[in-house]
Design an enzyme around this catalytic site. Structure first.
Site, PDB file in Angstrom:
ATOM      1  N   GLY A 185       1.345  -0.969   0.047  1.00  0.00           N
ATOM      2  CA  GLY A 185      -0.194  -0.337   0.288  1.00  0.00           C
ATOM      3  C   GLY A 185       1.121   1.222  -0.254  1.00  0.00           C
ATOM      4  N   GLN A 225       3.050  10.517   0.991  1.00  0.00           N
ATOM      5  CA  GLN A 225       4.757   8.881   1.122  1.00  0.00           C
ATOM      6  C   GLN A 225       5.743   9.181  -0.180  1.00  0.00           C
ATOM      7  OE1 GLN A 225       2.608   5.285   2.309  1.00  0.00           O
ATOM      8  NE2 GLN A 225       4.078   4.645   3.205  1.00  0.00           N
ATOM      9  N   CYS A 282       6.195  -0.178   7.327  1.00  0.00           N
ATOM     10  CA  CYS A 282       5.793   1.205   6.546  1.00  0.00           C
ATOM     11  C   CYS A 282       6.688   1.622   5.366  1.00  0.00           C
ATOM     12  CB  CYS A 282       5.727   2.130   7.488  1.00  0.00           C
ATOM     13  SG  CYS A 282       5.289   4.003   6.660  1.00  0.00           S
ATOM     14  N   LEU A 283       6.536   1.926   3.858  1.00  0.00           N
ATOM     15  CA  LEU A 283       8.266   1.982   2.929  1.00  0.00           C
ATOM     16  C   LEU A 283       7.875   3.614   3.759  1.00  0.00           C
ATOM     17  CD1 LEU A 283       5.443   1.684  -0.054  1.00  0.00           C
ATOM     18  CD2 LEU A 283       7.504  -0.673   0.896  1.00  0.00           C
ATOM     19  N   HIS A 310      -4.057   0.992   7.438  1.00  0.00           N
ATOM     20  CA  HIS A 310      -2.890   2.051   7.476  1.00  0.00           C
ATOM     21  C   HIS A 310      -2.393   3.390   6.265  1.00  0.00           C
ATOM     22  CE1 HIS A 310       1.803   1.723   7.917  1.00  0.00           C
ATOM     23  NE2 HIS A 310       2.152   2.686   6.612  1.00  0.00           N
ATOM     24  N   GLU A 311      -2.916   3.080   5.388  1.00  0.00           N
ATOM     25  CA  GLU A 311      -3.353   3.907   4.994  1.00  0.00           C
ATOM     26  C   GLU A 311      -4.337   5.434   5.108  1.00  0.00           C
ATOM     27  OE1 GLU A 311      -0.759   3.535   2.940  1.00  0.00           O
ATOM     28  OE2 GLU A 311       0.160   1.756   3.171  1.00  0.00           O
ATOM     29  N   HIS A 346      -2.589   7.324   7.109  1.00  0.00           N
ATOM     30  CA  HIS A 346      -1.192   8.212   6.618  1.00  0.00           C
ATOM     31  C   HIS A 346      -1.926   9.767   6.152  1.00  0.00           C
ATOM     32  CE1 HIS A 346       2.366   6.292   6.192  1.00  0.00           C
ATOM     33  NE2 HIS A 346       1.959   5.595   5.989  1.00  0.00           N
TER      34      HIS A 346
END
Length: 181
Positions: free
Chosen positions: A56, A61, A104-105, A146-147, A150
């Site tokens: 995701g 991000q 997380c990226l 999670h997204e 963000h």
């Protein structure tokens, strides 16, 4: 990671925003323009997510403070869920709370046991403005939550407490990608 084209794709891999970047810690703005620039953003987000081997990715991000996220994520039954949501709203998060490994990226190489509900429903629209409702369970529900976090200016470390939080934040400060100054 630098902005660069991916062969065989119309998307551009964008530079990843990392923990500490202000764009990750502020709520994103609603999308009002559903034109070609939004379609390009979604393509770039997929390219960046795949290049980083994520499941995701939220627009902030990659430094774009807009309410958009993409996903290509399995649930606990290994069913693949692929799509994107513009102006998402987490309308349900319920069921049992599961503490599972979450990464997380924007915090590459780090993860921590993070509590999330086992069921989540997100409503929004597609890049063409069509309504969409996404119902997720298990790992996919974790991804949806999670997204959405963000887009509200939160990262998973904000959901941690005590020793778990201290450990992951210490590791982030020591990571080679950590911001200085």
């Amino acid at each position: 990671m630098r902005n660069r084209p991916i062969p065989g794709s119309s998307g551009i891999v964008r530079t990843m925003s990392l923990l500490g970047d202000p764009v990750l810690h502020a709520p994103c703005e609603s999308v009002t323009d559903f034109g070609p620039s939004l379609a390009r953003l979604v393509e770039d987000m997929y390219a960046t997510m795949y290049e980083a081997r994520g499941v995701g990715l939220a627009a902030n991000q990659i430094g774009v403070p807009s309410r958009v996220f993409v996903f290509d994520c399995p649930d606990d039954e290994d069913v693949r869920h692929l799509g994107h949501v513009v102006n998402p709203v987490l309308v349900e998060a319920d069921g049992i709370t599961v503490r599972g490994a979450e990464g997380c990226l924007s915090l590459p190489g780090l993860e921590a046991g993070t509590p999330r509900y086992d069921h989540a429903v997100v409503e929004g629209v597609t890049m063409t403005g069509e309504p969409v409702r996404i119902d997720g369970t298990g790992f996919f529900a974790r991804c949806l939550q999670h997204e959405c976090d963000h887009l509200e200016g939160r990262v998973y470390t904000d959901r941690l407490t005590g020793l778990r939080r201290a450990r992951v934040l210490r590791a982030a400060r020591r990571a080679p990608w950590a911001r200085t100054g």
